[in-house]
Scaffold this active site. Structure first.
Site, PDB file in Angstrom:
ATOM      1  N   HIS A   1      62.809 -20.358  64.714  1.00  0.00           N
ATOM      2  CA  HIS A   1      62.862 -19.442  63.570  1.00  0.00           C
ATOM      3  C   HIS A   1      64.253 -18.830  63.426  1.00  0.00           C
ATOM      4  O   HIS A   1      64.758 -18.698  62.312  1.00  0.00           O
ATOM      5  CB  HIS A   1      61.796 -18.351  63.700  1.00  0.00           C
ATOM      6  CG  HIS A   1      60.481 -18.759  63.130  1.00  0.00           C
ATOM      7  ND1 HIS A   1      59.655 -19.645  63.760  1.00  0.00           N
ATOM      8  CD2 HIS A   1      59.880 -18.415  61.970  1.00  0.00           C
ATOM      9  CE1 HIS A   1      58.574 -19.818  63.015  1.00  0.00           C
ATOM     10  NE2 HIS A   1      58.695 -19.089  61.919  1.00  0.00           N
TER      11      HIS A   1
ATOM     12  N   LYS B   1      48.722 -15.970  66.170  1.00  0.00           N
ATOM     13  CA  LYS B   1      47.662 -15.032  66.544  1.00  0.00           C
ATOM     14  C   LYS B   1      48.204 -13.622  66.387  1.00  0.00           C
ATOM     15  O   LYS B   1      49.409 -13.389  66.500  1.00  0.00           O
ATOM     16  CB  LYS B   1      47.157 -15.283  67.965  1.00  0.00           C
ATOM     17  CG  LYS B   1      48.170 -15.001  69.059  1.00  0.00           C
ATOM     18  CD  LYS B   1      47.576 -15.261  70.424  1.00  0.00           C
ATOM     19  CE  LYS B   1      48.643 -14.969  71.493  1.00  0.00           C
ATOM     20  NZ  LYS B   1      48.142 -15.249  72.831  1.00  0.00           N
TER      21      LYS B   1
END
Length: 179
Positions: free
Chosen positions: A39, A104
């Site tokens: 990222h 999550k």
């Protein structure tokens, strides 16, 4: 017994809009793994005006890095990592066209706003079932950032990967205790 909705990638805007918070889904098709280091690199590439390692349109990013692959297996255990670790990067990537993410945990307000503004969806993977999720992976291909090891971007072909709609395109959030 809960019903499961079966979804096939690529996702259309209509499919994304039809998904509702709390819905349980099975995803089949290609997904891309990317964690913290990947990222950061994509954010740097975006800032430099460079093309992303893969087309975001209709595709899914799974915040995961696989464990080492055991002999005879397609991939090692692979489960969702904590979404909040990518929250600082997500709004810019969403604005660039990323609409579907799996991880999550809850998302921050900036990510929630971006998901609603750009018509996206965030799926929660079920923590603790990484070995089971690896059985859904049918093939693996390295896409970019090989030097990042398990954090490299990989294209996984998955079949019936179990997820829950955690944040829908209307902003309904399964983690919002006020619902």
């Amino acid at each position: 017994m809960a019903e499961f909705r079966e979804l096939t990638i690529p996702f259309s805007d209509e499919t994304i809009k039809s998904l509702k918070c709390g819905e349980i889904c099975y995803i089949t098709g290609p997904i891309y793994t990317a964690r913290d280091a990947a990222h950061q690199r994509m954010a740097d590439m975006l800032a430099a005006g460079e093309e992303m390692p893969f087309d975001f349109e209709g595709n899914v990013v799974f915040y995961a890095g696989p464990s080492p692959t055991k002999p005879g297996m397609v991939i090692g255990s692979i489960g969702p990592t904590t979404a909040g670790r990518m929250d600082s990067f997500a709004p810019d990537l969403i604005a660039k066209g990323l609409k579907v993410m799996i991880a999550k945990g809850s998302r921050n307000d900036a990510v929630k706003k971006s998901v609603v503004e750009h018509g996206g969806v965030y799926f929660a993977g079920i923590g603790g079932i990484a070995a089971l999720m690896s059985e859904c992976v049918k093939s693996v291909e390295l896409v970019d950032f090989e030097d990042l090891g398990p954090e490299a971007i990989r294209r996984l072909e998955v079949e019936k990967l179990p997820v829950v709609v955690a944040l829908d395109s209307d902003g309904n959030d399964v983690y919002d205790r006020k619902r």
